[in-house]
Design a protein around this motif. Structure first.
Motif, mmCIF file in Angstrom:
data_model
loop_
_atom_site.group_PDB
_atom_site.id
_atom_site.type_symbol
_atom_site.label_atom_id
_atom_site.label_comp_id
_atom_site.label_asym_id
_atom_site.label_seq_id
_atom_site.Cartn_x
_atom_site.Cartn_y
_atom_site.Cartn_z
ATOM 1 N N MET A 84 59.764 32.724 23.762
ATOM 2 C CA MET A 84 58.719 33.991 23.748
ATOM 3 C C MET A 84 59.556 33.844 25.736
ATOM 4 N N ASP A 85 59.104 35.309 26.376
ATOM 5 C CA ASP A 85 59.305 35.152 27.602
ATOM 6 C C ASP A 85 58.166 34.050 28.453
ATOM 7 N N ASP A 86 58.418 33.893 29.596
ATOM 8 C CA ASP A 86 57.923 33.186 30.264
ATOM 9 C C ASP A 86 57.439 33.358 31.753
ATOM 10 N N THR A 102 63.150 38.644 32.494
ATOM 11 C CA THR A 102 62.284 38.434 31.825
ATOM 12 C C THR A 102 61.731 39.232 32.324
ATOM 13 N N LEU A 143 59.730 42.847 29.787
ATOM 14 C CA LEU A 143 58.540 42.767 29.777
ATOM 15 C C LEU A 143 57.971 44.416 30.042
ATOM 16 N N ARG A 177 58.937 46.788 27.644
ATOM 17 C CA ARG A 177 58.421 46.490 26.399
ATOM 18 C C ARG A 177 56.658 47.265 27.066
ATOM 19 N N THR A 236 52.925 40.394 32.791
ATOM 20 C CA THR A 236 53.138 39.183 32.140
ATOM 21 C C THR A 236 53.623 39.250 30.288
ATOM 22 N N PRO A 237 53.723 38.183 29.785
ATOM 23 C CA PRO A 237 53.836 38.376 28.555
ATOM 24 C C PRO A 237 51.934 38.430 27.682
ATOM 25 N N GLU A 246 50.249 42.181 25.732
ATOM 26 C CA GLU A 246 49.730 42.509 24.997
ATOM 27 C C GLU A 246 48.330 43.214 24.695
#
Length: 399
Positions: free
Chosen positions: A1-3, A53, A57, A60, A75-76, A80
Motif C-alpha cells: 500500500m502507498d505510504d 507515491t 495517489l 487515483r 495521503t492514501p 479513500e
C-alpha cells in the motif's frame, strides 16, 4: 500500500520535489521500477519514493477531483475518504446560498470540502488532529490559491470551540483498522458528539454513511441522500434547515425531491413500463413519491421497482419498456434471447440470489440486438422481466 510520512511530504514541497512531481505527471505505474532507478541517479532515494507515491495517489484521485488532482497532494486515507468534488461542491453551494460566510470544517481531512467552500466565498477553519493530514490540507489550499480563505488548525475537534461561526460541518471518520464502520457511535468522533456540536451552531451539516438507519436520524435534522450520475455517494444530516424532512438530491443537476409523506404504494400486476428509482430515492424511502409521479405501483411489497401502464418521464427513476414477464427459468430465457438475437444483455437483480455473471455464462447471448433482463420477484414469485431502457427526460433545475 502507498505510504506517506511528514518528512518525505515536506521534501515534496521544495523546488526539487516540485520538479520531480512535474516530471511524473503522466508516468506509467507499470514502469515504476525503471522510472525509480533512473530518477535515483540524480535525486535522493527517499524523495524519489515520496514523489512516486504522490504521483500514484494523484492518478487515483483524478476520478474524484478531476484536473485539480494533479495540483493537489494526498495521503492514501485522504484519497479513500475524501468527498467527490461534485458532491462537496453541491454542499458548499447550499451553505453559501443559506448565507454562510464563516464555517468550521471539523475533521477536514486533506481539504476536500474546505476547497469548494472557499471557492464559494466561505472563510473556513479546517481542523484535523493528524499532523500529516493538516500539512497536506495546507499545501492543497496554497496550491489552489485558497490559502487566504482556509485556515488549517491541527487539533482534536472535540476541543475546538466553534463559537462565532455561521455554520459547522463535521465529517467523522467512518473507517477503522478493519475497514468500514457501520455503527454511527463507532465513528471518530461518534455521531452523538457530532450531533451535539451541530445543535450548538446556527447551521450545521454532518456527513454520514448512505446506509444510516432512518431511526438513527435525529428528529430535528433534515436528512439528504445524494447521488452522482446515479451512484449514491453519501447522506448528510442538516441542522437549522427543514427539520424532519427527508430528501433525495441528484447530481449533476442538483434536482432535489423532498418527501411528501405518502403511504406505501399498492402492489399491482406488471404493466408495460418499469421504473428503477435512483439509489438516493431508495435510501431516502421516497419510492412512494416516484410511484405517485408515474401513476404506478410496486411489483412486490418488498422490491423497489415501480410499474405503470403508461410512460410518464421522471428524473427520479430510469424507465424501461417491458416486453415479457416470465417465471424464473434460465433455460427459457436462453431460448428467448436466441429467438430475438440478443447479444448484448444487461442483467439487473433485486430480490434474487442469482448473480449476473452466472446468467451470462449460462444463457450465452449472441446476436446484434440488446436487451435488459430483471431478475426479481413479482408478488412474491421469482420472475424475469425482459425489456429495454427508455431515454431519460431532461432533469429539472435545483429548487
Amino acid at each position: 500500500m502507498d505510504d506517506v510520512d511528514l518528512d518525505a511530504f515536506s521534501a515534496l514541497l521544495t523546488d526539487e520535489g516540485q520538479r520531480l512531481l512535474a516530471a511524473l505527471r503522466d508516468y506509467d505505474p507499470a514502469d515504476e521500477i525503471a522510472t525509480a532507478t533512473r530518477l535515483r541517479r540524480a535525486h535522493d532515494a527517499a524523495l524519489v519514493s515520496a514523489a512516486l507515491t504522490q504521483a500514484r495517489l494523484r492518478q487515483r484521485a483524478e476520478a474524484k477531483f478531476g484536473e485539480d488532482a494533479y495540483a493537489m497532494y494526498f495521503t492514501p486515507h485522504g484519497v479513500e475518504q475524501s468527498t467527490r468534488a461534485s458532491v462537496a461542491r453541491h454542499r458548499a453551494e447550499r451553505f453559501a446560498a443559506l448565507g454562510v460566510r464563516r464555517l468550521a470544517d471539523l475533521c477536514c481531512g486533506i481539504g476536500g470540502d474546505a476547497i469548494p467552500l472557499a471557492r464559494a466565498g466561505v472563510d473556513v477553519l479546517a481542523v484535523d488532529r493528524d499532523p500529516l493530514t493538516c500539512a497536506v490540507a495546507r499545501a492543497n489550499a496554497r496550491a489552489l490559491g485558497l490559502a487566504e480563505r482556509i485556515e488549517v488548525r491541527c487539533a482534536d475537534v472535540t476541543e475546538v470551540a466553534a463559537d462565532g461561526f455561521d455554520a459547522v460541518f463535521v465529517d467523522p471518520a467512518r473507517r477503522g483498522g478493519r475497514g468500514r464502520i457501520f455503527d454511527p457511535e463507532a465513528y471518530s468522533p461518534p455521531l452523538s458528539w457530532a450531533v451535539a456540536a451541530a445543535r450548538k451552531a446556527p447551521l450545521a451539516a454532518l456527513k454520514v454513511a448512505p446506509g444510516i438507519p432512518h431511526e438513527a436520524v435525529p428528529q430535528d435534522a433534515e436528512a439528504e441522500w445524494v447521488s452522482d450520475h446515479g451512484d449514491v455517494k453519501e447522506a448528510v444530516l442538516w441542522f437549522g434547515t427543514a427539520a424532519g424532512t427527508r430528501r433525495a438530491t441528484l447530481l449533476p443537476s442538483g434536482a432535489s425531491l423532498p418527501a411528501a409523506g405518502l403511504p406505501d404504494p399498492a402492489v399491482r400486476p406488471v404493466g408495460r413500463w418499469l421504473y428503477e428509482p435512483d439509489g438516493a430515492v431508495i435510501r431516502a424511502h421516497l419510492v412512494a413519491d416516484v410511484a405517485a409521479q408515474v401513476g404506478g405501483g410496486l411489483i412486490d411489497a418488498t422490491i423497489a421497482y415501480v410499474t405503470s401502464d403508461e410512460p410518464r418521464p421522471t428524473p427520479w427513476a430510469t424507465a424501461y419498456e417491458i416486453t415479457d414477464v416470465l417465471p424464473f427459468s434460465l433455460k427459457r430465457l436462453k431460448a428467448l434471447l436466441r429467438e430475438r438475437e440478443v447479444g448484448v444483455l444487461t442483467v439487473k437483480k433485486r430480490g434474487s440470489a442469482v448473480e449476473p455473471e452466472e446468467v451470462r455464462r449460462r444463457v450465452r447471448p449472441q446476436g446484434p440486438n440488446a436487451a435488459t433482463v430483471f431478475l426479481t420477484r413479482v408478488a412474491g414469485a421469482p420472475s424475469m422481466l425482459l425489456g429495454s431502457p427508455v431515454p431519460p427526460p431532461s432533469l429539472p433545475c435545483a429548487p
